[in-house]
Design an enzyme around this catalytic site. Structure first.
Site, PDB file in Angstrom:
ATOM      1  N   ASP A 210      51.491  69.072  19.157  1.00  0.00           N
ATOM      2  CA  ASP A 210      52.859  69.431  19.530  1.00  0.00           C
ATOM      3  C   ASP A 210      52.964  69.682  21.026  1.00  0.00           C
ATOM      4  O   ASP A 210      51.978  69.955  21.678  1.00  0.00           O
ATOM      5  CB  ASP A 210      53.234  70.739  18.829  1.00  0.00           C
ATOM      6  CG  ASP A 210      54.038  70.488  17.585  1.00  0.00           C
ATOM      7  OD1 ASP A 210      54.364  69.325  17.325  1.00  0.00           O
ATOM      8  OD2 ASP A 210      54.329  71.461  16.884  1.00  0.00           O
ATOM      9  N   LYS A 232      55.966  62.817  22.420  1.00  0.00           N
ATOM     10  CA  LYS A 232      56.333  61.543  23.056  1.00  0.00           C
ATOM     11  C   LYS A 232      56.787  60.493  22.057  1.00  0.00           C
ATOM     12  O   LYS A 232      56.992  59.336  22.415  1.00  0.00           O
ATOM     13  CB  LYS A 232      55.124  61.015  23.846  1.00  0.00           C
ATOM     14  CG  LYS A 232      54.733  61.920  24.996  1.00  0.00           C
ATOM     15  CD  LYS A 232      54.251  61.118  26.192  1.00  0.00           C
ATOM     16  CE  LYS A 232      54.004  62.015  27.388  1.00  0.00           C
ATOM     17  NZ  LYS A 232      52.596  62.204  27.682  1.00  0.00           N
TER      18      LYS A 232
END
Ligand SMILES: C[S@@+](CC[C@H](N)C(=O)[O-])C[C@H]1O[C@@H](n2cnc3c(N)ncnc32)[C@H](O)[C@@H]1O
Length: 417
Positions: A210, A232
């Site tokens: 995370d 991402k």
């Protein structure tokens, strides 16, 4: 007694072990015996509070008196932890006559068995005997423990302690050996991950991380580990979660050991439950390793205990990501306003003006102390002290930004000297 010691791993489950003595040595020996499932008879006139707690909880049987010969009836092992050498020698003689191995805290040379220095990593137990020198044994043990903690090496492939539903339990990895561990990485300080979490991380082949996990934990990964940065993933939040679930399932079904590393605790506003369900639905076993949540630790990092005797008898953790005036809000802010204890708000900066105004409108005094902690427990931690009535304006003026928690309640000043 001469000859080198012959190492054994005793399987004591259900077997009688007699411990004589109720002091510090017995206290230190007891957890490993209980952990081994031994049927412990403890003989001592007095006990330390820790031993007393074991006795009260029914984890062992306590005979409140001095040793009697019959105590060794049916015993496989005796641990003598008494101060009096002549009493220890007498017990040891009885044990010898009955061919029961006897560990003696007072005289290692006279003992028929030695307890090693031990370190445990998952299913692996390393026991070290130091040739009669316990300090040497402990030094070697510590070195081995550090080596094991530093990388997978001898512990590879990963231990199969993944219960199918999050609770550590019997292993049932996928047919090809893969599994997922949902690991809480803690609030930001890399040392606030749990020992188990760190071990699983060092053993992982794939790490899905995370945004909020401490970067230093990722720096330590071996180069061959596949690191997936969940922040991402190029979709909206809902699709991104599906994508993450798919990555976890795919990698595990391909036989890889996957760590899903999440900020704080996986189940505190962490969507850990969704990931567990996705894995379980695909037949992938999951271990859940709880983490230190920012809800408590970021407050502590700013010197605020979420409870304090005579100040707060409750603390409530609430997400502020939906404004109180939104129809999507699932929080009864008007009820929270009536509580006297501590309110910890996560993800609340954006809506802080609306949240604080709602709490004041429904009765929480505007002067109630408040603290906002940004990036708690990290080197970048920032803190402002305020009151409920003006906390939103103070946050804006100070330029605080997420991740931050807001703590409201009298605990905020409880530790001020
Ligand atoms: C999606 S929630 C995840 C919470 C996480 N599972 C936990 O147990 O800490 C993210 C929110 O947690 C809080 N948070 C996480 N880390 C923090 C930190 N180091 N300092 C302050 N707040 C933090 C912030 O409110 C942030 O917006």
């Amino acid at each position: 007694m001469s000859g080198s010691p012959y190492p054994l791993g005793l399987r004591l489950a259900g077997r009688r072990v007699v411990v004589v003595g109720g002091g510090v040595v017995a206290t230190r020996r007891m957890p490993a015996l209980l952990d081994a499932g031994a049927d412990v008879l403890l003989v001592a006139p007095e006990l330390t509070p820790a031993l007393r707690a074991h006795a009260d909880a029914g984890r062992l049987r306590w005979e409140r008196r001095r040793f009697a010969v019959d105590d060794l009836d049916g015993a496989w092992l005796v641990q003598v932890a008494v101060d009096d050498p002549s009493a220890a020698a007498a017990i040891s003689t009885v044990a010898d006559e009955r061919r029961i191995f006897c560990v003696r805290a007072d005289d290692r040379a006279a003992a028929t068995a030695w307890t090693p220095a031990v370190t445990r990593q998952g299913p692996v137990t390393v026991a070290v005997l130091g040739g009669g020198d316990p300090r040497r044994a402990m030094a070697v043990r510590d070195a081995v423990r550090d080596l094991l903690a530093a990388g997978p090496g001898p512990l590879d492939p990963p231990p199969a302690d993944a219960g199918a539903r999050g609770v550590p339990g019997p292993a049932r990895p996928t047919r090809r050996g893969g599994h997922v561990a949902l690991v809480g990485a803690g609030p930001g300080d890399p040392e606030l991950i749990t020992v188990k979490g760190r071990r699983l991380l060092t053993e992982a082949e794939v790490v899905v991380a995370d945004r909020l996990v401490p970067g230093l934990l990722l720096d330590e990964l071996r180069p061959e580990v596949e690191l997936v940065d969940a922040a991402k993933i190029p979709y909206g939040p809902a699709r991104a979660q599906e994508e993450i679930n798919q990555i976890l399932v795919d990698r595990a079904l391909a036989g890889r050991s996957v760590v899903r590393l999440k900020g704080g605790d996986p189940y505190v506003f962490g969507r850990g439950g969704e990931e567990l369900l996705a894995c379980a639905g695909a037949g992938v076993p999951v271990t859940v390793v709880p983490g230190v949540t920012s809800a408590i630790a970021a407050a502590a990092g700013a010197g605020v205990p979420v409870t304090h005797r005579a100040v707060a008898h409750e603390f409530t953790v609430v997400s502020g990501h939906v404004s109180p005036d939104s129809s999507a809000s699932m929080v009864r802010w008007e009820h929270l306003a009536g509580l006297r204890g501590t309110l910890v708000i996560l993800m609340g900066l954006k809506n802080l003006a609306a949240i604080s105004a709602t709490l004041v409108t429904y009765g929480r005094p505007a002067q109630t102390p408040a603290v906002v902690v940004q990036e708690g427990t990290t080197g970048a931690q920032r803190t402002i002290r305020s009151t409920l009535g003006v906390v939103a304006a103070d946050v804006t003026a100070a330029g605080l930004r997420p991740p931050a928690i807001v703590v409201v309640g009298d605990v905020v000043g409880a530790l001020d000297l």
